[in-house]
Design an enzyme around this catalytic site. Sequence first.
Site, PDB file in Angstrom:
ATOM      1  N   ASP A   1      10.541  33.229  -0.895  1.00  0.00           N
ATOM      2  CA  ASP A   1       9.507  32.596  -0.058  1.00  0.00           C
ATOM      3  C   ASP A   1       9.568  33.104   1.378  1.00  0.00           C
ATOM      4  O   ASP A   1       8.547  33.329   2.020  1.00  0.00           O
ATOM      5  CB  ASP A   1       9.691  31.071  -0.033  1.00  0.00           C
ATOM      6  CG  ASP A   1       9.392  30.458  -1.387  1.00  0.00           C
ATOM      7  OD1 ASP A   1       9.065  31.235  -2.317  1.00  0.00           O
ATOM      8  OD2 ASP A   1       9.508  29.227  -1.522  1.00  0.00           O
TER       9      ASP A   1
ATOM     10  N   ASP B   1       6.575  34.575   3.614  1.00  0.00           N
ATOM     11  CA  ASP B   1       6.172  33.978   4.897  1.00  0.00           C
ATOM     12  C   ASP B   1       6.115  35.031   5.996  1.00  0.00           C
ATOM     13  O   ASP B   1       5.236  34.998   6.857  1.00  0.00           O
ATOM     14  CB  ASP B   1       7.156  32.867   5.307  1.00  0.00           C
ATOM     15  CG  ASP B   1       7.062  31.676   4.379  1.00  0.00           C
ATOM     16  OD1 ASP B   1       6.057  31.583   3.632  1.00  0.00           O
ATOM     17  OD2 ASP B   1       7.990  30.838   4.380  1.00  0.00           O
TER      18      ASP B   1
ATOM     19  N   LEU C   1     -17.882  17.117 -23.098  1.00  0.00           N
ATOM     20  CA  LEU C   1     -17.504  17.365 -24.494  1.00  0.00           C
ATOM     21  C   LEU C   1     -17.568  16.076 -25.296  1.00  0.00           C
ATOM     22  O   LEU C   1     -17.290  15.002 -24.771  1.00  0.00           O
ATOM     23  CB  LEU C   1     -16.063  17.870 -24.554  1.00  0.00           C
ATOM     24  CG  LEU C   1     -15.769  19.288 -24.082  1.00  0.00           C
ATOM     25  CD1 LEU C   1     -14.263  19.516 -24.042  1.00  0.00           C
ATOM     26  CD2 LEU C   1     -16.430  20.305 -24.996  1.00  0.00           C
TER      27      LEU C   1
ATOM     28  N   GLU D   1      -7.215  24.949 -26.877  1.00  0.00           N
ATOM     29  CA  GLU D   1      -6.580  24.913 -25.543  1.00  0.00           C
ATOM     30  C   GLU D   1      -6.184  23.481 -25.188  1.00  0.00           C
ATOM     31  O   GLU D   1      -6.765  22.550 -25.719  1.00  0.00           O
ATOM     32  CB  GLU D   1      -7.603  25.337 -24.467  1.00  0.00           C
ATOM     33  CG  GLU D   1      -8.134  26.707 -24.623  1.00  0.00           C
ATOM     34  CD  GLU D   1      -9.425  26.895 -23.839  1.00  0.00           C
ATOM     35  OE1 GLU D   1      -9.901  25.941 -23.182  1.00  0.00           O
ATOM     36  OE2 GLU D   1      -9.962  27.999 -23.906  1.00  0.00           O
TER      37      GLU D   1
ATOM     38  N   LYS E   1      -6.367  20.091 -23.159  1.00  0.00           N
ATOM     39  CA  LYS E   1      -7.420  19.416 -22.388  1.00  0.00           C
ATOM     40  C   LYS E   1      -6.743  18.853 -21.135  1.00  0.00           C
ATOM     41  O   LYS E   1      -5.991  17.880 -21.193  1.00  0.00           O
ATOM     42  CB  LYS E   1      -8.054  18.295 -23.212  1.00  0.00           C
ATOM     43  CG  LYS E   1      -9.233  17.663 -22.523  1.00  0.00           C
ATOM     44  CD  LYS E   1      -9.990  16.762 -23.482  1.00  0.00           C
ATOM     45  CE  LYS E   1     -11.245  16.203 -22.852  1.00  0.00           C
ATOM     46  NZ  LYS E   1     -11.008  15.436 -21.654  1.00  0.00           N
TER      47      LYS E   1
ATOM     48  N   GLU F   1     -10.706  23.189 -14.329  1.00  0.00           N
ATOM     49  CA  GLU F   1     -10.240  21.835 -14.084  1.00  0.00           C
ATOM     50  C   GLU F   1      -9.258  21.856 -12.915  1.00  0.00           C
ATOM     51  O   GLU F   1      -8.255  22.576 -12.957  1.00  0.00           O
ATOM     52  CB  GLU F   1      -9.510  21.383 -15.359  1.00  0.00           C
ATOM     53  CG  GLU F   1      -9.616  19.948 -15.669  1.00  0.00           C
ATOM     54  CD  GLU F   1     -11.010  19.522 -16.079  1.00  0.00           C
ATOM     55  OE1 GLU F   1     -11.889  20.375 -16.324  1.00  0.00           O
ATOM     56  OE2 GLU F   1     -11.223  18.300 -16.130  1.00  0.00           O
TER      57      GLU F   1
ATOM     58  N   LYS G   1     -12.753  25.325 -29.495  1.00  0.00           N
ATOM     59  CA  LYS G   1     -13.991  26.045 -29.185  1.00  0.00           C
ATOM     60  C   LYS G   1     -14.231  27.154 -30.196  1.00  0.00           C
ATOM     61  O   LYS G   1     -13.269  27.845 -30.567  1.00  0.00           O
ATOM     62  CB  LYS G   1     -13.888  26.696 -27.798  1.00  0.00           C
ATOM     63  CG  LYS G   1     -13.651  25.719 -26.687  1.00  0.00           C
ATOM     64  CD  LYS G   1     -13.317  26.426 -25.389  1.00  0.00           C
ATOM     65  CE  LYS G   1     -13.074  25.366 -24.327  1.00  0.00           C
ATOM     66  NZ  LYS G   1     -12.592  25.915 -23.074  1.00  0.00           N
TER      67      LYS G   1
ATOM     68  N   CYS H   1       2.482 -17.371   0.948  1.00  0.00           N
ATOM     69  CA  CYS H   1       3.036 -16.018   0.887  1.00  0.00           C
ATOM     70  C   CYS H   1       4.525 -16.093   0.525  1.00  0.00           C
ATOM     71  O   CYS H   1       5.285 -16.807   1.190  1.00  0.00           O
ATOM     72  CB  CYS H   1       2.852 -15.340   2.247  1.00  0.00           C
ATOM     73  SG  CYS H   1       3.729 -13.779   2.382  1.00  0.00           S
TER      74      CYS H   1
ATOM     75  N   CYS I   1      -2.291 -12.509   2.626  1.00  0.00           N
ATOM     76  CA  CYS I   1      -1.575 -13.263   3.640  1.00  0.00           C
ATOM     77  C   CYS I   1      -2.042 -12.699   4.976  1.00  0.00           C
ATOM     78  O   CYS I   1      -1.978 -11.498   5.187  1.00  0.00           O
ATOM     79  CB  CYS I   1      -0.074 -13.048   3.468  1.00  0.00           C
ATOM     80  SG  CYS I   1       0.862 -13.542   4.928  1.00  0.00           S
TER      81      CYS I   1
END
Length: 672
Positions: free
Chosen positions: A43, A47, A93, A122, A124, A179, A295, A413, A431
């Site tokens: 990383d 960066d 669907l 696949e 969902k 999605e 599908k 309360c 409250c």
Amino acid sequence: MGVFCNIRHMKLSQAKTEIEALREEIRYHERKYYVETKPEIPDSEFDMLMKHLEALEFEFPELVSPDSPTQRVGGEPLKGFKQVTHKVPMLSLDNTYSEDELKAFDERVRKSLKEDPEYIVEPKIDGLAVNLFYQDGKFVQASTRGDGTRGDDVSGNIRTIRSVPLKIPVKFELEIRGEVYLTKEELARLNRGRESEGEELFANPRNAAAGSLKLLDPKIVAKRNLNIFLHTLGSAAGSGWKTHEEMLVSLRKAGLPAVTPAKKCSSISAVIDYVNSWESKRDSLPFEIDGMVIKVNSYEEQKVLGTTNKSPRYAIAYKFKARQAVTKLLDILVQVGRTGILTPVAVLEPVHLSGSTISRCTLHNEDEIKRKDIRVGDFVVIEKGGEVIPKVVGVVQSKRTGKEKLFSMPPHCPVCGSKVSRLGEEVAVKCQNVSCKAQVEGRVIHFTRRNAMDIENFGPAIVEKLISTGKVNDYADLYYLKQEELSGLDRMGEKSALNLVEGLEKSKKNTLSRLIFALGISDVGENTAELLSSKYADLDALAAATIEDLQKIRGVGPKVAVSINNFFQESHNLKVIEKLKKAGVNTKRKKEELATGSKFKDMTFVFTGELASFTRDEAEREVKKLGGTASGSVSAKTSYVVAGNEPGSKLAKAKKLGVKVLEEEDFKKLLK
Ligand code: IVH
């Protein structure tokens, strides 16, 4: 530093070459990390590359382009979303829940086709559907599904998703659906943060994705670490793709996050075996799935099968059964949240359910308990559907012994003992004691906020420290803090302590409306606070107002009137107000809080879209100066809706209700 010196002496052409090379390198690593989840560099190295590119672009702003990896989180927060009409409608669907229904789907498919079809199966994904649009290999727009025909333009938010490439090696126009989701880990992290802020938790990834895409500030969206899987072709003239499988493979090659795994099956029995194998394996995935999607692979065959106006005939969803368990309800506790809402919580005999042991679970509110007839001692069915948070779905009536106990909300309360109240039609019991221990932190933070008493430098960390060390028990205590006391706190120097004390001193002179808003009366927002300060000369007069008096004010409904009245009936609150007065906090209306004109008396204005000559605040202030009211929502009682550039749904609502719509110029004329 060396890098920056070199940059300064660089020629434009040299910078251009270097910038392009860096962008390509960064895109490559983004793809390795976010799409293929196989990073090749640490990383820190990534960066460094980003920082170098940022520095170059800073020095050569003319070379910044929207497809640069530095341009994911840009721009100011939006005022609202533009609407986008989908070129091809975004359908939904049909769902199936059993093997027989899958067999029936297969029979329908085979009846319409000459040959037996191949299927692709696949996961969902539990998320929110979006449409991405690429032109000339560049990301140009993204929209939500909306009603299937029109959705919100959420391009700025989708750009923040690091697995969405801003540039792809694809020449033709590509409209691709997918999605947006959060991994289980990210959702848990988000919910932990919300819990500590006293905010409502997201029950499942779908709600979290939807809630995130609705945010108007991409900077906040970027922090949500959203992700995406692409699963359906919208349009791609010129692609030459003949099958769904070919499309997924090509997407992956182009660095796009195509849904995975995607399995080819040559018969419905193979499909059934495959979906069954995932029923138990789904917990091993890092994201939530609520079923599988089947599908027909060939696009030619998909065309033959066609669609109904709701869903395609060539695809179907198979939904997994919700994961359930039965356990005993040992007790119902009542928790008080940071906003004062009382929530009943089920104490359960610990039970294992899909990867975790559950011993507590929210019951939401009293109405919900009554509706499901849940009693202490009952055996209850708990469920984790796509839901991360389990819920009690019902009671096992056959296991009742007659010894079960009915539940009702306590009248006081459980934390501070004050009387609780339920306002109007609301299901929540609250409250309203501002010094209730469960709420102090939230209330002090609200009190200091910019739109409330605007006390600078009071961050949540300092507030927490002041409360945990017993220095502050309610917001009035802030005014009794000494500089020496503050500078003794964690990492706080004398200068910062002085700033805090000065900030507090300054805030004593605030307007009455700021104070009313800062008090934190349920359902009293900034607008209502301004209304109240224009009607009452000081806080004592407001405190003495009856419910009937309050209701006479245009813009104050019965629920708000009861809430205000309850607030000032609470003896703890009166003590806190006394302390505020003693400290010298202004409780009287200032001259500037009174309207200087009455031209807009009894009129309500709603603003939508961007105005050229005013900010929203300025426009609302103009209305108030002339005795009018500014509101955030359109109703039949609204006098005018002022529509600026790119108006939102309020304009449509105004037209539907027959409310008069003004353009900015008309509004300006009216002001004159
Ligand atoms: S195909 C015509 N594939 O499920 C719609 N949808 O309940 C074609 N979904 O609206 C959708 N994962 O948003 C497809 N692998 C997947 C999916 C998927 C999740 C969503 C999609 C759709 C909803 C239908």
